[in-house]
Motif scaffolding. Structure first.
Motif, PDB file in Angstrom:
ATOM      1  N   GLU A 106       0.794  -1.228   0.000  1.00 55.52           N
ATOM      2  CA  GLU A 106       0.000   0.000   0.000  1.00 55.52           C
ATOM      3  C   GLU A 106       0.826   1.278   0.000  1.00 55.52           C
ATOM      4  N   VAL A 107       2.039   1.219   0.504  1.00 50.09           N
ATOM      5  CA  VAL A 107       2.874   2.419   0.524  1.00 50.09           C
ATOM      6  C   VAL A 107       3.973   2.318  -0.538  1.00 50.09           C
ATOM      7  N   LEU A 108       4.822   1.304  -0.441  1.00 43.78           N
ATOM      8  CA  LEU A 108       5.934   1.202  -1.392  1.00 43.78           C
ATOM      9  C   LEU A 108       5.420   1.015  -2.821  1.00 43.78           C
ATOM     10  N   GLY A 109       4.542   0.027  -2.998  1.00 46.19           N
ATOM     11  CA  GLY A 109       4.027  -0.253  -4.335  1.00 46.19           C
ATOM     12  C   GLY A 109       3.268   0.910  -4.936  1.00 46.19           C
ATOM     13  N   GLU A 110       2.415   1.535  -4.142  1.00 44.55           N
ATOM     14  CA  GLU A 110       1.612   2.658  -4.642  1.00 44.55           C
ATOM     15  C   GLU A 110       2.472   3.870  -4.964  1.00 44.55           C
ATOM     16  N   ARG A 111       3.438   4.168  -4.101  1.00 42.31           N
ATOM     17  CA  ARG A 111       4.306   5.320  -4.370  1.00 42.31           C
ATOM     18  C   ARG A 111       5.109   5.100  -5.654  1.00 42.31           C
ATOM     19  N   LEU A 112       5.642   3.903  -5.806  1.00 41.43           N
ATOM     20  CA  LEU A 112       6.437   3.612  -6.996  1.00 41.43           C
ATOM     21  C   LEU A 112       5.569   3.677  -8.257  1.00 41.43           C
ATOM     22  N   ALA A 113       4.347   3.177  -8.157  1.00 40.75           N
ATOM     23  CA  ALA A 113       3.443   3.197  -9.311  1.00 40.75           C
ATOM     24  C   ALA A 113       3.133   4.616  -9.772  1.00 40.75           C
ATOM     25  N   HIS A 114       3.216   5.567  -8.840  1.00 45.85           N
ATOM     26  CA  HIS A 114       2.951   6.975  -9.168  1.00 45.85           C
ATOM     27  C   HIS A 114       4.245   7.784  -9.280  1.00 45.85           C
ATOM     28  N   PHE A 115       5.359   7.075  -9.461  1.00 47.83           N
ATOM     29  CA  PHE A 115       6.668   7.695  -9.679  1.00 47.83           C
ATOM     30  C   PHE A 115       7.109   8.595  -8.524  1.00 47.83           C
ATOM     31  N   ARG A 116       6.638   8.266  -7.333  1.00 47.26           N
ATOM     32  CA  ARG A 116       7.104   8.971  -6.122  1.00 47.26           C
ATOM     33  C   ARG A 116       8.032   7.994  -5.401  1.00 47.26           C
ATOM     34  N   ASP A 186       1.775 -18.700  -5.392  1.00 48.27           N
ATOM     35  CA  ASP A 186       0.807 -17.618  -5.215  1.00 48.27           C
ATOM     36  C   ASP A 186       1.343 -16.343  -5.865  1.00 48.27           C
ATOM     37  N   PRO A 187       0.998 -16.123  -7.130  1.00 42.97           N
ATOM     38  CA  PRO A 187       1.521 -14.959  -7.849  1.00 42.97           C
ATOM     39  C   PRO A 187       1.171 -13.618  -7.208  1.00 42.97           C
ATOM     40  N   THR A 188       0.125 -13.575  -6.378  1.00 42.09           N
ATOM     41  CA  THR A 188      -0.225 -12.299  -5.746  1.00 42.09           C
ATOM     42  C   THR A 188       0.884 -11.822  -4.800  1.00 42.09           C
ATOM     43  N   GLU A 189       1.727 -12.756  -4.354  1.00 43.03           N
ATOM     44  CA  GLU A 189       2.807 -12.369  -3.452  1.00 43.03           C
ATOM     45  C   GLU A 189       3.921 -11.610  -4.156  1.00 43.03           C
ATOM     46  N   LEU A 190       3.896 -11.574  -5.465  1.00 41.29           N
ATOM     47  CA  LEU A 190       4.852 -10.741  -6.191  1.00 41.29           C
ATOM     48  C   LEU A 190       4.688  -9.270  -5.799  1.00 41.29           C
ATOM     49  N   ARG A 191       3.492  -8.908  -5.339  1.00 43.58           N
ATOM     50  CA  ARG A 191       3.226  -7.520  -4.947  1.00 43.58           C
ATOM     51  C   ARG A 191       4.025  -7.092  -3.720  1.00 43.58           C
ATOM     52  N   PHE A 192       4.596  -8.047  -3.005  1.00 40.95           N
ATOM     53  CA  PHE A 192       5.398  -7.687  -1.832  1.00 40.95           C
ATOM     54  C   PHE A 192       6.685  -6.980  -2.243  1.00 40.95           C
ATOM     55  N   PHE A 193       7.025  -7.094  -3.526  1.00 42.82           N
ATOM     56  CA  PHE A 193       8.257  -6.523  -4.055  1.00 42.82           C
ATOM     57  C   PHE A 193       7.909  -5.353  -4.967  1.00 42.82           C
ATOM     58  N   PRO A 194       8.223  -4.117  -4.567  1.00 40.85           N
ATOM     59  CA  PRO A 194       7.800  -2.942  -5.339  1.00 40.85           C
ATOM     60  C   PRO A 194       8.223  -3.020  -6.803  1.00 40.85           C
ATOM     61  N   GLY A 195       7.271  -2.741  -7.679  1.00 39.34           N
ATOM     62  CA  GLY A 195       7.552  -2.685  -9.099  1.00 39.34           C
ATOM     63  C   GLY A 195       7.564  -4.016  -9.803  1.00 39.34           C
ATOM     64  N   VAL A 196       7.369  -5.116  -9.070  1.00 42.17           N
ATOM     65  CA  VAL A 196       7.361  -6.445  -9.678  1.00 42.17           C
ATOM     66  C   VAL A 196       5.921  -6.797 -10.059  1.00 42.17           C
ATOM     67  N   THR A 197       5.742  -7.201 -11.297  1.00 41.41           N
ATOM     68  CA  THR A 197       4.379  -7.551 -11.759  1.00 41.41           C
ATOM     69  C   THR A 197       4.409  -8.948 -12.380  1.00 41.41           C
TER      70      THR A 197
END
Length: 197
Positions: A106-116, A186-197
């Motif tokens: 919610e913080v790392l992934g979201e910030r990176l997705a918005h280039f912050r 569990d591919p959803t766990e890739l989200r634990f790593f910022p920027g990994v899809t």
């Protein structure tokens, strides 16, 4: 996260302890019993802490984290590179501690997705404030405990390579070996790593 499903907030051990974690996993490989692992690790003084209470607490926490890795993941932890080990230990942290998992998404992934890409203690404090409205565990923490948890979480993120120099969030270079294990399970766990899809 509700009061019925409380956060585990015992992530007070000051680091990933990669060498000790690998040794604990190696002992488990031989014994197949985490209680026996804790006993032997305590006798060996595995963590390097002089105080028995600190050593016991750290071993207990590391064993808890490692128990969240499956056999294939622990096998890679034993044989893998330092980069693979860091990724697996971050994965174990995220599985063990819902707060760390949610912060990562919610913080790392979201910030990176918005280039912050900057991350500061203020972002941690704001996140805790927003979560504490619905979570009594967070709301009841003292300022001293919150500062300690914040300090430890930032250390984890730096050691795992989730934060890079200057406390910036960069797209995580997840080793293909770890990615393959997660995609199988569990591919959803890739989200634990910022920027990994």
């Amino acid at each position: 996260m509700s009061a019925k499903n409380p956060y585990r907030l015992s992530f007070s051990t000051g680091g990933l302890f990669a060498p000790a974690s690998v040794e604990l996993a190696s002992i488990y490989e031989d014994l197949g019993d985490w209680e026996a692992v804790k006993k032997i690790a305590g006798e060996r003084g595995l963590t390097g802490f002089q105080a028995k209470s600190s050593s016991t607490r750290t071993i207990r926490e590391l064993v808890t984290r490692l128990s969240f890795l499956n056999d294939d993941e622990r096998s890679l932890l034993l044989s893998g590179s330092s980069v693979e080990q860091s990724a697996l230990l971050w994965l174990a942290l995220c599985r063990t501690y819902p707060f760390i998992r949610e912060f990562s998404i919610e913080v790392l992934g979201e910030r990176l997705a918005h280039f912050r890409t900057d991350l500061s203690y203020e972002h941690f404090d704001a996140y805790v404030a927003s979560k504490s409205q619905w979570n009594k565990d967070l709301d009841d923490l003292s300022e001293t405990t919150l500062k300690k948890l914040r300090q430890i979480l930032f250390r984890y993120m730096r050691e795992a390579g989730v934060l890079v120099e200057g406390d910036r969030i960069a797209a995580y270079l997840l080793p293909s070996s770890v990615r393959a294990l997660l995609e199988q399970q569990d591919p959803t766990e890739l989200r634990f790593f910022p920027g990994v899809t």
